[in-house]
Scaffold this motif. Structure first.
Motif, short mmCIF file in Angstrom:
data_model
loop_
_atom_site.label_atom_id
_atom_site.label_comp_id
_atom_site.label_asym_id
_atom_site.label_seq_id
_atom_site.Cartn_x
_atom_site.Cartn_y
_atom_site.Cartn_z
N ARG A 46 32.94 72.60 51.90
CA ARG A 46 34.32 72.13 51.89
C ARG A 46 34.88 72.12 50.49
O ARG A 46 36.08 72.14 50.28
N THR A 51 42.21 63.98 52.40
CA THR A 51 43.57 63.63 52.02
C THR A 51 43.94 64.41 50.78
O THR A 51 43.09 64.86 50.03
N GLY A 63 43.62 62.55 46.59
CA GLY A 63 42.68 62.83 45.51
C GLY A 63 43.14 64.00 44.68
O GLY A 63 43.12 63.97 43.46
N MET A 75 37.60 58.81 61.99
CA MET A 75 37.30 60.24 61.84
C MET A 75 37.44 60.63 60.38
O MET A 75 38.16 60.02 59.61
N VAL A 76 36.77 61.67 60.01
CA VAL A 76 36.84 62.12 58.61
C VAL A 76 38.16 62.80 58.37
O VAL A 76 38.57 63.69 59.10
N THR A 77 38.84 62.36 57.34
CA THR A 77 40.11 63.02 57.01
C THR A 77 40.07 63.40 55.56
O THR A 77 39.65 62.63 54.72
N GLN A 125 29.41 69.49 53.18
CA GLN A 125 30.12 68.87 52.07
C GLN A 125 30.38 69.89 50.97
O GLN A 125 31.48 69.95 50.41
#
Lengths: 441, 316, 372
Positions: free
Chosen positions: B202, B5, B8, B1-3, B199
């Protein structure tokens, strides 16, 4: 895990929905053809013609609409190239949105027929009220009608045909010391070699000089094989015969001439026609429908040499040429529209219409008596006459399902051979793979 | 799944804080002799930059140049593989335009593209917003399902979509086949667009939303009044690609249209391929005519890309 | 997850139109393809045959099961066996290795017993992806960055880069077929001649690039697998064509990403004395990572799905060395008239792309930096 469950759930649901799609119930009612009334029917006709041919066709459709006694209206629709039409038809067969009449090659028609999308035209041809008289029936060139009679049904009808012929550069041939086109394949080979060694005087590109350009195409191979008295399939049409002598001879010649540099392999669409038009290649073997293009290309470009056409080199005393062309098929829609479509085809192939179509399209007619209307045309176009006389010697390529796939196999084999492959290994393999496609059907 | 974090974020901000402070010490000590060096470095950088761009530009454009040249040739010249035509044959353009009835196809293409772009922008923006900025159960799953539609091979969608459109045609008051709905609606939501917009959204600072919330704005207002102007660059990108996709589409329009009434320009180009030989110079003239509007549109829009994003909302 | 009911309703309402369109025109085809693949289906529906087509494509169910179960176990181990103790870590690694080996064995079995034409197509697709994607992403990254840094003439360059993608495929494909034709005077051969390269077959050449290099060194005897294990020259030509078309596309997206970076970050960095390299690494790269991730994902999906730009460059000379999976599926429909088998293959391709995306998401998705 959630994703997986969700996905499977969706698929199951959708599958269920898809299952609700109407299944085709093939019940073909017995219709009494004589009693059907085509008045006012609208016929949708899918074709692939463009530019001048399309204009002519639309003009003829217009005339039919105005003059036919049943107020039938034909609507012609350009539907892309042959492959686009096939594409569209495949989709329409599934959706049930068929046209009434469409242009189809025999092996395409066979597929449509397998899906019960077409109508057998034999009853229409022999109908007392709507059919062809015995005289008219005999007027059609039998080989053409037979070509379209597959699996016991007349699934298409020939509105026109083309012949694969040899184009040759007369001026260049004379420079090489010959006064007539090659009659045998040996003469052909000799002339190709001579052309390689002595470029055409008017050519602007003398470094590239060859006798011929082979195209890796099943129809070219068929022409070469037919002219040697051979065939691609056995007479019953049950198996391919690529390992036979004539195919082998054709392949050997191709390999020989290519390796000697006397011939090349086609690398871009219409490349051989282009090279012929600018005097870089002595011969071209192409459909007769290319004659207008070559004519204007040769003259427009300014080289303007004399050229002519002939039957391809032959092995026997009786010539055999590859005659092909797309036919038209009538789709299974309603009895009225089917009949109306048939009436249009019948009108279209009457000698007067055929003559008009011939003039516009440079195709060849399906009926002999058309020649009567074409006297002036023959006088203006002597080349056309030369090819016309070959129509009786026509032979056609296989029209079995799966031939489309075999065509591709043939193309690849031809490239392999032209690049120096082992013919005795390639041909049996080709035959095996081709026969395997037959089993899939 | 997309997480997402925080790693970065940490790396980005942390090391930046460490670096410059230490550097400034050294920089102050050697300012004088780095001025010339810096100028030289700048020239080198400019040379490399423009050199690279020019090479790439030549590589990108030479087939188009070939196309342009060919469109100005006579047929004789195309046969002889001439590289540069002797004279400019404007006739080709006139013929291409009139013979293929380009005017009609042109306006069709424009209309179809406009509808498709409008629909795509609206639906994709609306769908990307919850996926980017809202928390709700099943969010990631829905996103992956949407992405999954991107992975379906073209060959698999043709027949079922035609079946659907044919069914809709016979069961709805407006015509679908041979008309704009069949040409536009199936492509009005694209996973590609939703993904791209998500994208970008976000990447918008979270403080924007908090500030709007404090002002009493709901989701709708936030989306259309605040987020939308900030998403200009990706929206234009999406619009651009949708426009191109619609403009150049050939297979599907051929399937769902049977008459000229709604056919787009790509079909017109088909008409220059004859059974006997292609009229390359006409084809290329047609292709140039077909390409120019898109290029023009892109040339106009691309300035907007660089307008950048105004974060004036943050400064205040 | 403190979302109110109102919020949840809003979320679903916002997504509804797009979901409807995607569901009908994007997901229904999957279900339909599945339905078709379970029957004997030439043009019209035939009898129900269950998983016969999958059996033909993928071979022995035993191997399929082995592959799928092992992969499942691998994921399960990764997900559940967590712990810091040495014993747990060793067990985990041991289990992971075992399951991977089992999956590998299963995969080999599948490839061996399934449709060799299909797996050849997958091989070609893999070659294509490996050659095209890194090149595409790298070149577009460089170009986008150069464009971003260039001071003038940006607009002009941008339009030029975009040309390949925008020009109708009829024109670009014809252009490239002529450029890459084996004719000695073709553009590719002339340019190659400048570099001392002899006349090549390009799109007509089905031998692998490696074997051509070997031949250049007069090594004519080499094992047959050299041709099978490397992409053919025809495929390389097709890859070049595709890179040429899509680099502009990727560059535009990356450029939009670059443009979205607030300039005051750079100003602040410059004030603090950061070098260009440093601001690239610490500002640009993280902030562009969502766009970069997007491009790489789209590139992977796109290259595996790719059809038009490859099909149009196919020549008989290339034999089957450019036949990627979607081309093989197309052949099933138009040469072999086998809609059901084509549908089964489409679903298999779909599953592979899904799997790849999943993996890519897990591996690269973590590295993406989002604003908050």
């Amino acid at each position: 895990m959630v994703l997986l469950r969700c996905f499977l759930g969706c698929c199951a649901l959708l599958q269920g929905l898809a299952g609700c799609a109407p299944e085709t119930v093939e019940v073909v009612p017995e219709i009494d053809l004589e009693a059907v009334d085509p008045s006012g029917a609208e016929v949708v006709f899918w074709y692939q013609h463009t530019t001048t041919r399309e204009e002519a066709l639309l003009g003829m459709i217009d005339e039919f609409n105005r003059t036919n006694p049943h107020q039938i209206t034909v609507r012609g629709e350009f539907s892309g190239k042959y492959s686009s039409i096939y594409n569209k038809m495949m989709v329409s067969l599934q959706a049930g949105t068929l046209p009434d009449l469409l242009v189809a090659y025999q092996n395409q028609a066979v597929v449509y027929h397998l899906a019960d999308g077409l109508v057998d035209l034999a009853p229409y041809m022999s109908s007392a009220r709507w059919g062809l008289s015995a005289q008219a029936r005999a007027d059609y060139i039998k080989a053409f009608l037979d070509q379209d009679f597959i699996d016991g049904a007349q699934i298409c009808f020939p509105p026109n045909r083309s012949v694969e012929i040899l184009y040759y550069n007369m001026d260049w041939l004379e420079e090489l010391g010959h006064d007539r086109p090659p009659r045998t394949w040996d003469e052909f080979a000799q002339m190709c070699r001579a052309a390689r060694d002595q470029p055409f005087s008017l050519s602007r590109n003398p470094e590239y000089s060859q006798g011929f350009i082979f195209e890796a195409d099943a129809s070219r191979l068929a022409t070469m094989v037919f002219s040697r008295g051979g065939d691609l399939m056995d007479p019953e049409g049950t198996a391919y015969t690529f390992a036979a002598g004539q195919v082998r001879e054709a392949m050997v010649l191709m390999q020989q001439l290519t390796s000697e540099g006397a011939a090349g392999l086609l690398s871009e669409p219409y490349g051989d026609q282009k090279a012929f038009a600018v005097g870089q290649v002595l011969f071209a073997m192409r459909s007769s429908s290319g004659m207008p293009f070559v004519d204007s290309a040769v003259n427009e470009d300014g080289i303007g040499f004399r050229w002519n056409v002939a039957a391809p080199p032959q092995s026997g005393d009786r010539p055999v040429v590859n005659v092909y062309g797309a036919s038209v098929s009538v789709c299974r829609t309603t009895p009225q529209r089917q009949l109306a479509a048939w009436l249009f085809i019948k009108w279209f192939t009457e000698p007067e219409q055929q003559a008009r179509w011939v003039r516009a399209s440079n195709y060849f007619p399906a009926r002999r008596s058309t020649a009567r209307e074409l006297d002036s045309y023959f006088a203006e176009n002597p080349r056309y006459r030369i090819v016309y006389d070959l129509l009786d010697y026509g032979k056609s390529e296989p029209s079995v399902p799966g031939y489309q796939a075999v065509r591709r196999l043939i193309e690849e084999a031809m490239v392999e051979v032209a690049q120096g492959g082992d013919i005795d290994g390639i041909l049996p393999r080709l035959e095996r793979e081709a026969n395997a496609t037959l089993e899939e059907f | 799944m997309v997480t997402d974090t925080a790693e970065g974020a940490g790396t980005g901000r942390g090391s930046r804080a460490d670096g410059p402070a230490a550097e400034t010490e050294d920089a102050r000590g050697s300012i004088a002799d780095t001025a010339a060096q810096r100028a030289a470095k700048r020239r080198l950088a400019a040379f490399l930059t423009y050199g690279g761009l020019v090479v790439a530009a030549v590589a990108a454009s030479f087939p188009f140049v070939w196309m342009l040249f060919t469109s100005f040739m006579t047929r004789g010249e195309t046969l002889r593989y001439v590289v540069v035509p002797a004279s400019v044959e404007w006739r080709n353009y006139v013929r291409a335009w009139s013979e293929a009835n380009f005017a009609l196809y042109f306006s069709n293409s424009l209309l179809i593209a406009a509808v498709q772009v409008g629909g795509t922008l609206l639906f994709s923006l609306m769908a990307a917003y919850p996926l980017a900025r809202m928390q709700f159960r099943g969010r990631e799953t829905i996103f992956l399902i949407i992405l999954a539609t991107l992975m379906v091979p073209e060959t698999a969608t043709m027949v079922p979509n035609f079946l659907t459109v044919a069914w809709l045609h016979s069961h709805s008051p407006i015509p679908w086949l041979n008309s704009w709905p069949a040409l536009t609606v199936p492509f009005m939501a694209s996973a590609f667009s939703i993904f791209l917009l998500r994208q970008f959204m976000r990447g918008l600072p979270g403080e924007l939303w908090d500030a709007a919330r404090l002002d009493g704005a709901g989701h709708v207002r936030f989306l259309f009044q605040i987020a939308l102007p900030l998403c200009r660059a990706p929206l234009l990108t999406v619009g651009m690609f949708t426009f191109i996709g619609s403009w150049n589409a050939l297979g599907w329009p051929l399937l769902v249209t049977s008459t000229q009434t709604w056919r787009p320009i790509s079909v017109a180009l088909l008409r220059f391929v004859e059974e006997a030989g292609a009229e390359t110079q006409l084809q290329m003239a047609g292709a140039v005519i077909a390409t120019l509007p898109v290029l023009l549109l892109y040339a106009l829009i691309q300035k907007e890309f660089t307008a950048g994003i105004s974060v004036s909302g943050m400064k205040g | 997850m403190n979302t109110s009911l109102k919020d949840r309703v809003t979320a679903w309402a916002f997504m509804a139109p797009a979901l409807l369109v995607l569901g009908v025109f994007g997901l229904f085809p999957i279900g339909y393809a599945f339905f078709v693949s379970l029957h004997h289906w030439r043009v019209k529906r035939g009898p129900f045959v269950g998983f016969e087509h999958y059996h033909r494509a993928l071979g022995d169910p035993l191997y399929i099961a082995l592959f799928v179960l092992s992969l499942g176990l691998f994921c399960a181990v990764r997900y559940w066996v967590k712990g810091k103790s040495l014993w747990l870590r060793v067990t985990r690694i041991g289990l992971e290795v075992t399951t991977l080996f089992a999956a590998g064995a299963g995969l080999l079995g599948v490839i061996g017993s399934g449709d060799s034409r299909l797996f050849d197509a997958f091989k070609v697709t893999a070659f294509y992806a490996v050659c095209a994607i890194p090149a595409e992403v790298a070149i577009s990254m460089i170009l986008a960055y150069l464009l971003f840094k260039a001071l003038s003439g940006k607009g002009f360059f941008r339009v030029l880069f975009f040309l390949p993608y925008v020009t109708p495929m009829i024109a670009t494909a014809v252009a490239f077929r002529i450029i890459f034709s084996p004719h000695p005077s073709s553009l590719a051969n002339q340019i190659g001649g400048v570099f001392g390269l002899g006349s090549q077959g390009w799109l007509f050449e089905s031998r692998s690039v490696v074997s051509l290099v070997l031949q250049a060194f007069d090594i004519t005897q080499y094992p047959a697998w050299i041709d099978a294990a490397f992409p053919s020259m025809a495929l390389v030509s097709v890859v070049l064509y595709n890179i040429w078309v899509y680099v502009g596309y990727d560059t535009v997206i990356l450029l939009a990403g670059f443009s979205a970076i607030p300039p005051h970050y750079y100003e602040a960095a410059a004030i603090d004395g950061a070098t260009a390299a440093q601001s690239f690494r610490h500002i640009t790269l993280p902030l562009i990572s969502p766009a970069l991730f997007f491009i790489s994902l789209i590139a992977v999906i796109g290259t595996f799905k790719a059809f038009n730009h490859i099909y149009i460059m196919r020549t008989p000379g290339a034999r089957d060395s450019v036949d990627v999976v979607s081309v093989a599926i197309f052949d099933q429909i138009y040469l072999f008239h086998n809609l059901a088998y084509a549908a089964a293959l489409s679903l298999i391709l779909f599953a592979v792309i899904l799997g790849l995306t999943f993996v890519q998401n897990r591996v690269l998705g973590r590295k993406v930096f989002y604003g908050d």
